[in-house]
Design a protein around this motif. Structure first.
Motif, mmCIF file in Angstrom:
data_model
loop_
_atom_site.group_PDB
_atom_site.id
_atom_site.type_symbol
_atom_site.label_atom_id
_atom_site.label_comp_id
_atom_site.label_asym_id
_atom_site.label_seq_id
_atom_site.Cartn_x
_atom_site.Cartn_y
_atom_site.Cartn_z
ATOM 1 N N ALA A 22 0.825 -1.215 0.000
ATOM 2 C CA ALA A 22 0.000 0.000 0.000
ATOM 3 C C ALA A 22 0.859 1.265 0.000
ATOM 4 C CB ALA A 22 -0.929 0.000 1.207
ATOM 5 N N GLU A 23 2.132 1.128 0.358
ATOM 6 C CA GLU A 23 3.031 2.280 0.415
ATOM 7 C C GLU A 23 3.728 2.579 -0.916
ATOM 8 O OE1 GLU A 23 5.748 2.284 3.768
ATOM 9 O OE2 GLU A 23 4.464 0.866 4.846
ATOM 10 N N LEU A 24 3.496 1.755 -1.935
ATOM 11 C CA LEU A 24 4.164 1.973 -3.219
ATOM 12 C C LEU A 24 3.876 3.371 -3.744
ATOM 13 C CD1 LEU A 24 3.359 -1.366 -5.119
ATOM 14 C CD2 LEU A 24 5.597 -0.657 -4.248
ATOM 15 N N ASP A 25 4.929 4.074 -4.157
ATOM 16 C CA ASP A 25 4.698 5.348 -4.826
ATOM 17 C C ASP A 25 5.062 5.295 -6.308
ATOM 18 O OD1 ASP A 25 7.424 5.263 -4.470
ATOM 19 O OD2 ASP A 25 7.611 7.234 -3.553
ATOM 20 N N ALA A 26 5.460 4.111 -6.787
ATOM 21 C CA ALA A 26 5.729 3.927 -8.213
ATOM 22 C C ALA A 26 5.426 2.479 -8.591
ATOM 23 C CB ALA A 26 7.176 4.276 -8.545
ATOM 24 N N LEU A 27 4.856 2.314 -9.773
ATOM 25 C CA LEU A 27 4.464 0.980 -10.239
ATOM 26 C C LEU A 27 4.660 0.905 -11.745
ATOM 27 C CD1 LEU A 27 3.054 -1.799 -9.836
ATOM 28 C CD2 LEU A 27 0.865 -0.603 -10.091
ATOM 29 N N ALA A 28 5.384 -0.100 -12.201
ATOM 30 C CA ALA A 28 5.555 -0.349 -13.634
ATOM 31 C C ALA A 28 5.102 -1.766 -13.941
ATOM 32 C CB ALA A 28 7.013 -0.152 -14.045
ATOM 33 N N VAL A 29 4.191 -1.903 -14.876
ATOM 34 C CA VAL A 29 3.718 -3.213 -15.315
ATOM 35 C C VAL A 29 4.202 -3.440 -16.744
ATOM 36 C CG1 VAL A 29 1.703 -4.671 -15.773
ATOM 37 C CG2 VAL A 29 1.694 -3.133 -13.798
ATOM 38 N N ILE A 30 4.800 -4.615 -16.964
ATOM 39 C CA ILE A 30 5.308 -4.966 -18.295
ATOM 40 C C ILE A 30 4.133 -5.329 -19.193
ATOM 41 C CG2 ILE A 30 6.917 -6.428 -19.568
ATOM 42 C CD1 ILE A 30 8.140 -4.581 -17.312
ATOM 43 N N ALA A 31 4.133 -4.821 -20.414
ATOM 44 C CA ALA A 31 3.011 -5.036 -21.334
ATOM 45 C C ALA A 31 2.754 -6.523 -21.576
ATOM 46 C CB ALA A 31 3.286 -4.341 -22.665
ATOM 47 N N PHE A 32 1.490 -6.904 -21.564
ATOM 48 C CA PHE A 32 1.092 -8.272 -21.894
ATOM 49 C C PHE A 32 1.231 -8.495 -23.400
ATOM 50 C CE2 PHE A 32 -2.340 -7.595 -18.426
ATOM 51 C CZ PHE A 32 -1.447 -7.873 -17.408
ATOM 52 N N SER A 33 1.529 -9.726 -23.794
ATOM 53 C CA SER A 33 1.610 -10.053 -25.223
ATOM 54 C C SER A 33 0.313 -9.743 -25.956
ATOM 55 C CB SER A 33 1.939 -11.537 -25.417
ATOM 56 O OG SER A 33 3.284 -11.796 -25.107
ATOM 57 N N ILE A 34 -0.830 -9.933 -25.276
ATOM 58 C CA ILE A 34 -2.112 -9.732 -25.971
ATOM 59 C C ILE A 34 -2.353 -8.262 -26.310
ATOM 60 C CG2 ILE A 34 -3.237 -11.770 -25.001
ATOM 61 C CD1 ILE A 34 -4.739 -9.821 -23.096
ATOM 62 N N ASP A 35 -1.540 -7.351 -25.751
ATOM 63 C CA ASP A 35 -1.711 -5.938 -26.058
ATOM 64 C C ASP A 35 -0.745 -5.454 -27.133
ATOM 65 O OD1 ASP A 35 -3.794 -5.688 -24.280
ATOM 66 O OD2 ASP A 35 -2.523 -5.052 -22.614
ATOM 67 N N ALA A 36 0.071 -6.361 -27.670
ATOM 68 C CA ALA A 36 0.973 -5.982 -28.755
ATOM 69 C C ALA A 36 0.154 -5.738 -30.017
ATOM 70 C CB ALA A 36 2.002 -7.085 -29.004
#
Length: 516
Positions: free
Chosen positions: A53-67
């Motif tokens: 809950a304390e995260l101040d930054a979040l990066a999610v790697i793109a899913f293949s289905i969104d290519a």
């Protein structure tokens, strides 16, 4: 603890991986896969799940289905904004939240960006996470099982990081270069011809290269295919190991249909101390770099080198203040053999380096394909480095078609002084200025093959793809006639350097090269 280490030095404190092997009807949704990996990363750091809950930054790697392309058209619910969905599921409200563009370089690039933000005081604690789930997705489609819980009510699109350009031009796509299984063999055949190896000797070399990868996978509990295979088994064509695109049988191709996720928790030294994370968990990014080769495959100087790998490697080593001989553990991005061969050559590594070239088992055997493999290799590298305090580990990450490159050098040794990432434009400007062949879209007349592949279907040879040069030395892409005699002849003897005639294809879209 380093005497000259700053409070805003970035440090990796937790890593989590998950491989789902259960029944398809119980398979986790994409969001659940991300959440499991995140929770495992927190547990690995010795913290409670509530810390997310304390995260101040979040990066999610793109899913293949969104290519861009076929997978994006699949009829299923999807997350419009995976970072926002995950943040909500974790009870977090990060001020900086991003979704990457397509590319296997993305995990290392995201970590490089996050570490820079921490060093600049913009971020205190970040999560980088990603998942691939084509295994259960395809089984659900075939079995009519539905996709309950795969979408949600968030519609606002995410902020993106990375280069959004497609990997190929429309003309390259029309000739099949948009598929990695068609394009990486072009590099492979160019390498073989440059080195003057026979077809038989080169196939044996590919088996010797990837057999040790399968051995590492066999000992990795997270591997999708934990099976050691001999060099001969990897390159012998059988019903189970059919040719995909010459010279790669199935066992030499990255496996796409897996259900795997990974996450890495990164924070400042100040935050790590505040959280009470044991220092034997701490792993530092000592060197990093990002760059892309001349973007489209047809623009490359040749098909057997990568200035981007060489220059990002040099920059990462310079930033870390060490050399290749100081590296103890290595993971080279390994979607296909040519990716490993080119990277090893550019970095100065022998293919039989006694340190080994993978910590996971690689994409054909470990899995983690699409865009998220490198997050698994980094998570695995963290475990190896903790077990070998003071050692250095090298991870490479590759996107599109030997296009986008990211490098990271890691160690439990503290970083001394300021942590400073060089602007990627410094390397990129050098690469973009490289001379390269002129391209002709509608070639006619005498020509020769620069590199090529033969694409197979389950029932046999399907088409030939040729990158060639016309009489003026201009580069073109074309298909060959589709008769088995022509295609099998290209597999029976060296095709690079062979002459023929090129002109318009009867379909009016493609080019057609007819070998002599």
């Amino acid at each position: 603890m380093g005497a000259n280490m700053r409070d805003d030095t970035p440090v990796l404190i937790g890593a989590g991986q998950f491989t789902y092997r259960g029944e398809t009807q119980n398979s986790p949704s994409p969001l659940e896969l991300l959440k499991i990996a995140a929770e495992r990363a927190v547990e690995d750091a010795g913290l409670l799940g509530s810390v997310l809950a304390e995260l101040d930054a979040l990066a999610v790697i793109a899913f293949s289905i969104d290519a861009p392309g076929g997978l994006s058209k699949l009829p299923l619910p999807r997350l419009a904004n995976p970072p926002a969905s995950l943040a909500r599921a974790l009870g977090a409200g990060p001020a900086w939240s991003v979704y990457t563009e397509t590319g296997g370089n993305s995990p290392q690039q995201a970590i490089n960006v996050v570490c820079e933000r921490i060093a600049k005081g913009q971020t205190e604690m970040a999560l980088v996470t990603g998942a691939e789930f084509l295994g259960s997705l395809m089984k659900r489609l075939k079995g009519g099982l539905g996709f309950e819980g795969w979408g949600d009510d968030i519609t606002e699109p995410p902020a993106r990081i990375g280069d959004p350009r497609p990997g190929v031009t429309p003309q390259e796509a029309a000739h099949g270069l948009g598929y990695p299984v068609n394009t990486y063999p072009l590099f492979e055949n160019a390498l073989r011809a440059r080195d003057g190896r026979s077809l038989e000797d080169h196939q044996a070399r590919l088996g010797r290269l990837f057999s040790p990868f399968s051995k590492v996978a066999a000992g990795n509990p997270n591997a999708w295919f934990p099976v050691e295979r001999s060099p001969e088994e990897l390159v012998t064509v059988t019903d189970r190991n059919r040719m995909i695109s010459f010279p790669y049988p199935k066992y030499l191709n990255a496996i796409m249909e897996v259900d795997q996720s990974a996450a890495v928790l990164i924070c400042s030294v100040r935050k790590a101390r505040e959280l009470g994370v044991s220092e034997d968990k701490w792993v530092y990014l000592h060197g990093c770099a990002d760059a892309a080769d001349l973007w489209y495959p047809m623009d490359r100087q040749d098909f057997h080198s990568s200035p981007a790998i060489r220059l990002t490697g040099e920059r990462a080593f310079a930033m870390a203040g060490i050399g290749l001989s100081d590296i103890d553990i290595i993971d080279l991005y390994s979607c296909f053999p040519s990716a490993v061969e080119v990277a090893a050559e550019e970095l100065g590594l022998a293919l039989d380096d006694p340190r080994g070239l993978t910590v996971t088992g690689g994409l054909p055997y470990f899995g983690g394909p699409g865009n998220n493999y490198a997050l698994h290799s980094i998570a695995e590298m963290m475990g190896r480095l903790r077990a070998q305090p003071g050692a250095y580990g090298l991870c490479t990450a590759n996107g599109w078609f030997l296009t986008k490159q990211s490098v990271g050098i890691y160690s439990t040794r503290p970083v001394e002084g300021d942590w400073v990432r060089e602007a990627p434009s410094r390397i990129q400007d050098r690469i973009d200025a490289l001379p390269h062949p002129e391209i002709v879209e509608h070639p006619t007349g005498p020509a020769l093959i620069e590199t090529y592949t033969v694409v197979h279907a389950r029932e046999g040879v399907r088409m030939g793809i040729v990158i060639g040069r016309d009489s003026a030395g201009r580069r073109f892409v074309a298909h060959t006639p589709e008769d088995p005699e022509t295609l099998l002849d290209l597999e029976a003897r060296e095709g690079v350097g062979r002459t023929g005639v090129v002109g318009p294809h009867p379909d009016g879209v493609r080019n057609l090269f007819v070998p002599d």
